[in-house]
Write a protein that holds these residues in place. Structure first.
Motif, PDB file in Angstrom:
ATOM      1  N   SER B 532       0.837  -1.193   0.000  1.00 26.20           N
ATOM      2  CA  SER B 532       0.000   0.000   0.000  1.00 26.20           C
ATOM      3  C   SER B 532       0.875   1.248   0.000  1.00 26.20           C
ATOM      4  O   SER B 532       0.389   2.360   0.007  1.00 26.20           O
ATOM      5  N   ASP B 594      -3.337  -4.494   0.810  1.00 22.75           N
ATOM      6  CA  ASP B 594      -3.597  -3.573  -0.295  1.00 22.75           C
ATOM      7  C   ASP B 594      -2.399  -3.507  -1.231  1.00 22.75           C
ATOM      8  O   ASP B 594      -1.276  -3.767  -0.850  1.00 22.75           O
ATOM      9  N   SER B 595      -2.716  -3.119  -2.420  1.00 27.49           N
ATOM     10  CA  SER B 595      -1.661  -2.987  -3.403  1.00 27.49           C
ATOM     11  C   SER B 595      -1.909  -1.713  -4.199  1.00 27.49           C
ATOM     12  O   SER B 595      -2.998  -1.467  -4.674  1.00 27.49           O
ATOM     13  N   ALA B 596      -0.885  -0.936  -4.326  1.00 25.19           N
ATOM     14  CA  ALA B 596      -1.036   0.359  -5.007  1.00 25.19           C
ATOM     15  C   ALA B 596      -0.319   0.310  -6.337  1.00 25.19           C
ATOM     16  O   ALA B 596       0.690   0.979  -6.545  1.00 25.19           O
ATOM     17  N   PRO B 623      -5.217  -4.142  -7.699  1.00 29.34           N
ATOM     18  CA  PRO B 623      -4.743  -2.914  -7.048  1.00 29.34           C
ATOM     19  C   PRO B 623      -5.911  -2.242  -6.334  1.00 29.34           C
ATOM     20  O   PRO B 623      -6.896  -1.893  -6.961  1.00 29.34           O
ATOM     21  N   SER B 624      -5.782  -2.088  -5.055  1.00 31.88           N
ATOM     22  CA  SER B 624      -6.951  -1.659  -4.300  1.00 31.88           C
ATOM     23  C   SER B 624      -6.777  -0.301  -3.659  1.00 31.88           C
ATOM     24  O   SER B 624      -7.659   0.190  -2.988  1.00 31.88           O
ATOM     25  N   THR B 625      -5.637   0.303  -3.848  1.00 30.87           N
ATOM     26  CA  THR B 625      -5.453   1.577  -3.173  1.00 30.87           C
ATOM     27  C   THR B 625      -4.578   2.489  -4.020  1.00 30.87           C
ATOM     28  O   THR B 625      -3.915   2.049  -4.941  1.00 30.87           O
ATOM     29  N   SER B 629      -6.549   2.990  -8.506  1.00 34.16           N
ATOM     30  CA  SER B 629      -6.934   1.748  -7.843  1.00 34.16           C
ATOM     31  C   SER B 629      -8.221   1.223  -8.474  1.00 34.16           C
ATOM     32  O   SER B 629      -8.994   1.966  -9.055  1.00 34.16           O
ATOM     33  N   SER B 631     -11.609  -1.607  -8.264  1.00 35.19           N
ATOM     34  CA  SER B 631     -12.416  -2.393  -7.343  1.00 35.19           C
ATOM     35  C   SER B 631     -12.928  -3.589  -8.117  1.00 35.19           C
ATOM     36  O   SER B 631     -13.041  -3.567  -9.332  1.00 35.19           O
TER      37      SER B 631
END
Lengths: 790, 1072
Positions: B532, B594-596, B623-625, B629, B631
């Motif tokens: 993240s 999380d992965s940015a 990639p969630s952040t 990002s 969803s």
């Protein structure tokens, strides 16, 4: 009684020891009613009490020797508000013959030492200000009240009492990575030295900045790790916490008992190796474009360091120590472009309003000050640079947190080394001599109103009915906050009398200073000083006899530099002149319209001279000083006590000659003579000035000749004295040895009264000063002329 | 070969032996020594040319060039501009040594072992003089590559005699079969053995009906024996398939005979080994005839045609391939020769037109009018692969240095000088073949004209006699100094990545690839990890522990001090290795889920912004952040989308424009992103892939990722990615002769201005499709030229312009168009167009459209060109006879199936977009071979055995089959395989022991060695270390395998026969 002797008992200097009752009378005094208070002045005999003070239920004043006590009904009457308070239970057994130390009539100042509060109460100083825990349960271990020696004095026990709270003060070192490798080397050496000497429970953080800010994760063992912040972007408190991954801690506020899992602020004991590795790893950032200053984001670095402390919810006291070697050139807080094409602002730029960066920068640092105050963080600035670093802008947060500031030339210099090490001096118990999270509360008699304070503090804006509408300096409150406090810190408090006086002349009024702070061992201490003075009637001779001209001069000096914040310096000088003339008119003894008849009594006579030198001092006359230097000088003047302030305003000059022991001589050019050595002390500079003959002899090596033993002694004497001056003083003054007519002699000449100038009739062999400034004599003549004009 | 940097101990099961398969990865390495080998191979091949003297027709320059010792990359230009220096150092990218195992050509053993060839040759040579069609382009190739496997019917019977009989008849019926081939034969005696041997390798085809014919012929000529040596295999097939020999097969010979007679003079330009196909191809045959390789007609000839009788559903064209090497000259007698099929092995002799590897047109004759083109229903497009790997034996591309002035160009259209420019006025002026403008010849370039109307120095100047040359770019082509080769690795270290072993795998792969990065001060590397937040590493720290610099702000990223994050490889080699070793350990307790990705890519981009370069991202989760990002979208994890879903194709589109905007910025600063997705979940490839696609990179997809079995592929993909021939900061433009203009480019690149293609990076595996359109009529007798110019920087920092020119004849004849159609290229275009449309149109529509293209083309042919109008027969142009098969395969491919995972489909779309033409066919119609009987087969020089049609019919329960499509390699193990075979191949005693994570090893027995050799050969061919998957009958893996049987009926499409019938029906409807 001599004023200084009184100070040694109370820690207070009063320009006026007797206060007139009416308002017009007070304003006629010219020098306002004020007290120069040195809260932690070391006393030879200070009672240390190991229990909570007993407070008046109404006004919060601490039970003191001036209260009336009825032992039979077990009631004491507060001298401030006249409220009748019952004895606390633990005092039930006291009587006329067995009274606790705080009620001893001779102890106008007592200090209460309380152990480190349990962790849940650590938020005490955060914003609640005074933890006025109304007469908390007295500690029962103080068996005999009269026996002061039984009072608590150790620290070992307290740490036992504190239980799991082993957390000590926190230090965040903010290091300028743009410094040269040599400077950094020296600085790293010093930091390591400090680290090695920190108490085990101290927390350490490391922030290195250049164009970016790197916050080292000292708890990470696999490799060196640092979080990087962009130097060009403002980092708010919330943002910093979020980016450091500390934001979530807010939710767990209830359980701050254990240290949060983060590696940015770690206890020395556990992570010393990591800390050392990280410090040793700091290297000079090589990237500098030619023709440019290095990119420095001092402002963001400070903000991040503060954010770090905020995020870690450090409530044990913390310092952000900034070590920098140049001006901020990027981000908020920048004062100049990195391009060498633009010069760093000068006084002229500031006066003309040309400098936009400094203005924004000041705004930015004001916000930082607020944050510092809210979290009780101290900001220290160690600036070692030949150029300016932006100390003028940084002055606000440093001063408001009472942090340390020094301007030096290099981290390799002795001044820096000594100043830094001095900060980490330890007391006899091995604790750092450092206080945190300080509040000063004033309780007064009803008729005395509090106007404000001038000094390194911040107003907590807490009002009660003793707070006056009139504000001088930081006012509107009866309680002030300081990040830290030293035994020398001195604050000028200003008062006025109430509109409607109910008191009778010659009755007493009381002022109580309650200084609460957290000592480095995390124990809470409260020092209570209660002073009593008398009201006097109009034109009472006691007013004049109670005048302390030294205190008055330093109060005026503080008022003057306070005015420079809003006014141009020449306007301030004009104001000073006007005040002096009024003062002279009021207290002079003269026949109107006849200057020659003008006389001042001895306890007023030095005041005009102080004012003369104040006008000429670097505090008022900014010519030849950079804004940084001016800011630094003013900052120091604003925190030092009366004695040191006066040295700054009117330096001392001693003459060493074959004729006898050293004698003080007038600060005048005529004191220079070829065959004497002068020792000059202006607080910031200590100069040994060899007359031309002395210098010649020295160059001829006479001092090494056994037959001229006396000459050698003459040479050594001022040096020994100078060493003593330098040794005790922090920040360490610049020590200069020079010969008559040498360039370095300018440090002396600039301060001397130019009684002999290029325009004077020349007399053989005498020194003269090339200036158009008026001499003291001319000044006094004018003063007399104006003072007698009704 | 062994892997020097094996995987870290402990990470693998005991049975893992890094020295076997993983070790073989080395085959994919390109290194100097390897290149040297192949170069030597080329040299050793040189005698061929001298031996080829019999072919007097050879234009002298060629012969001269050939006889030169090792082909010099730089053409020595005597008078004017200096020669490019340092050819040898530049060679790797000039001629990028495709990683070779032993190539058939360079293999001496077969040569020695074969007595017959010498005898064969003379006869063939003798025959060469005879045919009048000497100008016919060589359409050599696959010994029956796309051969209709009509023999399948008699296959079962397929044991020698029956199957053989027709062939014998054919050959007998043909004039002098082998000789017919010879005329253009440019292969010298030395080569002939290999040709023959390869033909021998195709012998096994006989067992598979339909493949056998070509070899049969040759064998009938000179090699009667060998074919039979393969017979032991036969029974297996016969045993397994119970089909009786269809009667239809018997009917062929007569038909065939007739056609042969009617088309007696179609000598194919093939080496002696492929006589038959050539002979056959011009015939109008009833389908089921011994098939030729894709037709290859002389333009003047009548078209080849395939007629498919509905009555004979089994006799439909079947795809096959050959390993025989074809020698192909791009032009003969100043006419363009149609290129060989993409799937064949060929050696190009560039004598005017560029090699088809670099540029291929869908139509080898350009229609003069737009009407003609639209009538044909075919499309006109170019497939350009500017840096394609040449065959090792080909002459390297000449590098020409014009010095300060830069290459000579047309002053109007800026086209580059090329062999088709016409010099007039004593050479003082020249007419641009692209825009027709007359330019002044620069004085220093002036040269007198010879009597043949060419410049006298034409043959000495590569730019005047070669279709592809490279110019050294002068200053005016540089906006800045050529950029260094920057490789920035970005590794996901979020919790999931750590746990799945993806991080360790990535680090290990990077670590292994570091020694393969180009040497020298111009190679720079950087590395960062991210979860993240983004973690950079200061690499400029000799002898100190790593310093990790964390950038926490993932909404608005920045990069810490560029200078220390991207540094010269030589400065940080050791440090980097230590660091890579540390990373998995440092994060082993990472709890960040999380992965940015977006932010990390942006930050890395900022670090390399000053130079540009390659950014290699290893991403493991959605990639969630941070910026960009994503969803999980509606249908995210669901394997199936319900039909009711509103516009399910929307899921194939990127969610928003954030990543696109970012990617455009990357491209602007010459940063190319390659994305290695090592995941076990949905990652929204549709959105992520925008970045690599826009920046000229590509997506690698490992799903479901297994650290155990995917490590080898990952490290090989990475190695190939960085070592393959490539260029940076490239700009490409295609220019066409007047009358034609470029309509659209499509592929992985960034387009800022319509005429140019901006490629932050381009490599040998990237193809760009260039759609063309008419804006005017073309002259019938004229030629239409296409010129692709690619300005790029080599990894060694030289700015070059690679110019490929292709000049094709124009035609007004619809029949010619069909003859000249290039099936592989046509189909590639259909495929790529379908892929392009997928995200924006409902699936059904895309499928219909693809089908309709097929129908329309065949309809057009039937309507206007078919010579026989029997309503019961489906007429197909010979060139396009596989179109229905491929179309059907396309409909059943991962991308166009409705039941696939969204990510799989997205990946497919991405994979297809830059896919080189040679890989297109195998992708939809995978290659299947039997491996349980390898031992029995005489493979000789061709390592890969004959391929099997994709139908369950050919799969035996006792067999083990290998199926590969360039991406995956499935090994299917039948339920009743002999235990002996199992033990030999897999080292196990029962099928049950095979798990998902099974790893193939090499054992000390023939079978296992052969299998490994085959795998390596396939990997070499595909430039890819295929993912090995083991499939067992009866479980899901088996189902997956069977879903590749495109000729069978399955939910996503009809069986081949039914499909053909459907198409025929549709055409019938249209006709009436």
């Amino acid at each position: 009684m001599d004023f200084t002797e009184l100070e040694a008992i109370e820690g207070l200097r009063w320009p006026w020891h007797s206060w007139p009752l009416s308002k017009p009378e007070v304003s006629a005094l010219v020098v306002p009613l004020s007290i120069m208070c040195t809260p932690l002045m070391p006393f030879s005999e200070l009672p240390i009490l190991a229990h909570e003070p007993v407070n008046c239920f109404q006004c919060g004043a601490v039970w003191n020797p001036y209260s009336r006590i009825d032992y039979t009904t077990k009631i004491w009457v507060c001298p401030f508000c006249y409220r009748r308070n019952p004895f606390p239970r633990s005092y039930d057994h006291i009587n006329e013959n067995n009274i606790p130390a705080e009620l001893f009539p001779t102890y106008s100042t007592v200090e209460y030492h309380l152990g480190p509060a349990p962790s849940s109460g650590l938020g005490l100083g955060m914003d609640s200000g005074l933890g006025r825990t109304a007469s908390g349960p007295l500690r029962s271990n103080s068996g005999s009240f009269s026996n002061v020696s039984a009072a608590y004095s150790g620290t070992g026990e307290w740490s036992g009492v504190s239980g799991g709270v082993g957390v000590g003060p926190a230090f965040v070192f903010v290091v300028d990575g743009c410094s040269s490798e040599e400077d950094l080397g020296a600085l790293k050496g010093e930091l390591l030295h400090i680290i090695a000497r920190l108490p085990e429970n101290a927390l350490v953080g490391l922030v290195v900045f250049d164009a970016m800010v790197r916050v080292y994760d000292l708890g990470f063992t696999d490799c060196l790790r640092a979080v990087v912040f962009h130097g060009g972007r403002e980092v708010s408190s919330e943002k910093a916490k979020e980016l450091l991954g500390l934001h979530h801690m807010k939710q767990s506020i209830g359980k701050t008992s254990s240290v949060q899992k983060q590696g940015f602020l770690v206890p020395v004991s556990e992570y010393e190796f990591n800390i050392i590795t990280a410090i040793e790893d700091i290297h000079s950032s090589p990237l500098v474009k030619t023709g440019h200053r290095p990119l420095r984001c001092t402002g963001v670095a400070i903000s991040v360091a503060v954010g770090l402390l905020e995020g870690c919810l450090i409530n044990t006291g913390s310092r952000v120590m900034v070590f920098t070697t140049g001006p901020a050139t990027v981000g908020p807080g920048m004062i100049v472009d990195s391009d060498f094409g633009t010069a760093i602002r000068t006084h002229r730029d500031l006066n003309n309003g040309y400098a936009s960066y400094p203005r924004k920068s000041c705004e930015y640092y004001k916000q930082i000050s607020q944050r510092l105050s809210e979290s009780s963080i101290i900001l220290d600035l160690f600036a070692c640079s030949l150029d300016q670093v932006g100390a003028a802008e940084l002055k606000v947060p440093v001063e408001s947190s009472n942090g340390f500031m020094m301007l030096g030339e290099s981290f390799e210099s002795e001044e820096f080394r000594k100043s830094l090490r001095h900060m980490f001096d330890r007391d006899s118990d091995g604790n750092l001599e450092m206080a945190f999270d300080v509040t000063i509360e004033i309780v007064t008699t009803k008729d005395v109103k509090i106007c404000g304070a001038l000094g390194p503090c911040i107003s907590l804006q807490r009002k009660n009915d003793t707070v006056s509408e009139k504000v001088i300096g930081k006012g509107g409150t009866y309680i002030w906050k300081l990040g830290t406090i030293t035994s020398k810190t001195c604050i000028a408090f200003f008062f006025e009398v109430a509109d409607e006086q109910k008191s009778q002349p010659s009755s007493a009024f009381f002022i109580q200073f309650i200084t609460q702070y957290r000592y480095s061992n995390m124990g809470i201490r409260k020092r209570v000083t209660t002073a009593a003075r008398r009201w006097v009637v109009k034109h009472s001779p006691e007013i004049a006899s109670g005048f302390d001209q030294e205190a008055a001069a330093s109060v005026m000096a503080r008022l003057a530099i306070n005015k420079t914040e809003e006014m141009f310096a020449h306007d301030v000088i004009r104001w000073l002149d006007k005040m002096l003339i009024r003062f002279a008119s009021k207290f002079g003894d003269y026949v109107p319209e006849d200057p020659s008849t003008f006389r001042l009594s001895t306890n007023f006579s030095l005041f005009p001279q102080f004012m003369y030198y104040l006008r000429r001092s670097q505090f008022m006359d900014v010519f030849n000083s950079t804004p940084d230097e001016t800011a630094y000088f003013r900052l120091m003047l604003n925190r030092e006590g009366v004695v040191n302030s006066l040295i700054m305003v009117q330096p001392t000059l001693f003459q060493y000659s074959f004729d006898g022991p050293p004698i003080p001589v007038v600060l005048d050019v005529c004191s220079i003579s070829p065959d004497v050595i002068l020792l000059f002390d202006s607080f910031f500079h200590v100069v040994i000035h060899h007359g031309s003959k002395i210098a010649q002899w020295r160059k001829l090596g006479y001092d090494k000749d056994p037959s001229h033993e006396s000459f050698r002694e003459l040479l050594e004497a001022p040096e020994l004295d100078a060493e003593q001056l330098v040794a005790g003083r922090i920040p360490v003054p610049k020590f200069i040895k020079c010969d008559q007519h040498s360039s370095q002699a300018r440090f002396l000449l600039a301060k001397l009264n130019p009684s002999v100038t290029q325009n004077s009739t020349y007399s053989e062999g005498s020194e003269f000063i090339f200036t158009d400034d008026v001499s003291l004599q001319v000044f006094i003549e004018h003063l007399q002329a104006l003072a007698v004009q009704g | 070969m062994s892997t020097p940097r094996g995987p870290r101990p402990g990470a693998f099961p005991p049975n893992y032996n890094p020295d076997t398969l993983a070790g073989n990865l080395q085959n994919l390495r390109i290194n100097q020594s390897n290149w040297q080998q192949s170069n030597n191979a080329g040299v050793s091949g040189a005698p061929r040319t001298s031996n080829a003297l019999p072919f007097g027709q050879q234009p002298p320059p060629f012969a001269a060039g050939q006889s030169r010792p090792p082909p010099p990359g730089v053409f020595q230009r005597v008078p004017a501009p200096p020669v490019a220096p340092g050819q040898s150092t530049l060679r790797p990218d000039v001629m990028p040594a495709r990683p070779t195992g032993p190539t058939p050509v360079s293999q001496p053993p077969p040569f020695a072992s074969r007595p017959p060839p010498p005898g064969v040759l003379p006869s063939s040579i003798g025959g060469s003089a005879a045919p009048p069609y000497s100008a016919i382009a060589p359409r050599p190739g696959l010994s029956g590559s796309p051969t209709p496997p009509q023999m399948s019917s008699n296959g079962p019977a397929g044991i020698g005699p029956p199957a053989f009989a027709p062939r014998m008849m054919q050959s007998g019926s043909r004039p002098p079969p082998p000789m017919g081939n010879a005329p253009r034969l440019s292969v010298g005696p030395v080569q002939s053995p290999t040709m023959l041997s390869s033909q021998a390798s195709s012998q096994p085809l006989q067992t598979r009906p339909g493949f056998g014919s070509p070899p049969a012929v040759s064998s009938s000529v000179g090699q009667p024996g060998p074919p039979f040596s393969t017979f032991p295999q036969g029974p297996m097939f016969s045993g397994s398939s119970n089909m009786p020999p269809p009667p239809g097969s018997l009917s062929f010979p007569p038909a065939h005979q007739g056609t042969v007679q009617s088309w007696p003079q179609q000598p194919p330009q093939v080496g002696p080994s492929h006589p038959t196909p050539g002979a056959m191809q011009q015939q109008q045959r009833i389908f089921g005839m011994p098939p030729g390789p894709p037709p290859f007609p002389n333009q003047s000839m009548a078209l080849g045609q395939t007629v498919l009788s509905q009555a004979d559903p089994n006799h439909i064209p079947r795809y096959s391939s050959s390993s025989a090497v074809i020698l192909y000259e791009t032009r003969t007698d100043n006419r363009a020769n149609p290129p060989p099929p993409t799937t064949s092995t060929y050696i190009v002799k560039d004598n005017g037109n560029c090699s088809p590897r670099y540029m291929r047109c869908t139509l080898n004759q350009v229609p003069c009018t737009v009407d003609l083109l639209s009538t044909s229903a075919m499309q006109l497009a170019l497939l350009v692969q500017p840096l394609a790997l040449p065959h090792p034996s080909e002459e390297p591309i000449h590098v020409v240095d014009f010095g300060e002035s830069g290459p000579v160009r047309c002053s109007r259209c800026k086209g580059y000088i090329n062999p088709f420019v016409k010099f007039i006025d004593q050479g003082r002026r020249f007419i641009c073949n692209l825009c027709g403008f007359t330019d002044e010849t620069p004085r220093e370039y002036h040269c007198n004209m010879g009597s043949d109307g060419r410049r006298t120095d034409a043959d000495e100047r590569p730019e005047l006699c070669r279709g592809t040359v490279e110019f050294i770019a002068s200053k005016e082509y540089m906006l800045r100094d050529p950029m260094p080769a920057v490789f920035f690795f970005l590794v996901d270290v979020s919790m999931h990545a750590i746990h799945s072993g993806a991080t360790a795998a990535a680090c290990s792969a990077i670590s292994q690839v570091i020694p393969d990065l180009p040497e020298g001060p111009r190679t720079m590397v950087g590395i960062a990890t991210f979860d993240s937040s983004i973690h950079f590493y200061n690499l400029k720290r000799a002898m100190q522990q790593p310093l990790m610099l964390i950038v926490p702000d993932v909404q608005d990223v920045y990069t810490p001090l560029e200078s220390d994050v991207v540094v010269q490889l030589s400065e940080c080699r050791q440090h980097l290795e230590i660091l890579l070793d540390c990373i998995p350990r440092m994060f082993e307790n990472n709890r960040t889920t999380d992965s940015a990705f977006g932010a990390a890519a942006k930050a890395a981009f900022l670090a390399m912004k000053n130079t540009g370069g390659k950014l290699l991202v290893f991403q493991s989760i959605l990639p969630s952040t941070g910026m960009g990002s994503l969803s999980a979208r509606e249908a995210e994890g669901r394997s199936n989308m319900s039909d009711g879903e509103k516009e399910p194709h929307k899921l194939l589109q990127p969610v928003d424009k954030t990543l696109k905007t970012m990617a455009i910025e990357f491209a602007e600063y010459q940063v190319c992103v390659d994305l290695f997705i090592t995941t076990q979940t949905y990652v929204d490839i549709a959105s992520l892939s925008v970045v690599p696609r826009t920046t000229g990179g590509q997506v690698y997809y490992y799903y479901p990722f297994s650290a155990l079995s995917d490590l080898a592929k990952l490290s090989n993909d990475l190695r190939w990615n960085v070592t393959r021939p490539q260029g940076f900061e490239a700009v490409m433009r295609v220019r066409c002769s007047q009358g034609i203009q470029v309509q659209e480019y499509s592929g992985n690149f960034c387009k800022r201005i319509p005429t140019d293609v901006d490629l932050p990076a381009i490599d040998c595996d990237k193809t760009i499709m260039v759609s063309l359109k008419h804006d005017d009529k073309l002259q019938e007798e004229s030629e239409c030229a296409f010129q692709c110019a690619l300005l790029y920087t080599t990894v060694y920092g030289q700015r070059r312009i690679r110019v490929s020119t292709l000049s094709l004849p124009c035609t007004n004849m619809l029949t010619s168009l069909f003859i000249a159609a290039d099936l592989d290229t046509q189909f590639s275009c259909i495929l790529k167009h379908a892929a392009d449309e997928m995200p924006s149109a409902p699936l059904a529509q895309v499928r219909d459209k693809a089908t309709n293209v097929c129908i329309n083309i065949l309809h057009s042919y039937s309507k206007f060109c078919a010579t026989r109008s029997s309503s019961g027969l489906l007429m197909m142009p010979e060139a396009l006879k596989f179109l229905p098969l491929y179309t059907l395969a396309l409909l059943k491919s991962n991308g166009l199936r409705s039941d696939g995972r969204i990510d799989d489909r997205s990946f497919w779309l991405n994979y297809v977009s830059p896919l080189p033409t040679p890989f297109v066919i195998p992708l939809v119609y995978p290659r299947m071979i039997a491996i349980h009987d390898l031992e029995a087969k005489e493979l000789e020089d061709s390592i890969i055995p004959a391929i099997i049609p994709l139908s369950v019919k050919y799969i035996s329960d006792e067999g083990i089959y290998l199926l590969e499509n360039g991406v995956d390699c499935l090994i299917y193990i039948g339920t009743s395989v002999e235990q002996n075979v199992l033990t030999q191949i897999f080292g196990i005693s029962s099928v049950e022991e095979i798990s998902n994570q099974f790893i193939l090893e090499q054992y000390d027995n023939q079978l296992s060695k052969k299998l490994n050799a085959i795998l390596n050969e396939i990997r070499r061919e595909r430039c890819s270390y295929l993912r090995l998957k083991f499939c067992k009958n009866g479980d899901s893996s088996g189902t997956m395998f069977l879903s590749n049987m495109v000729e069978d009926h399955m939910p996503s499409g009809a069986a081949y026969t039914d499909f053909v019938a459907y198409i025929h029906n549709q055409i019938q409807k249209k006709m009436t």
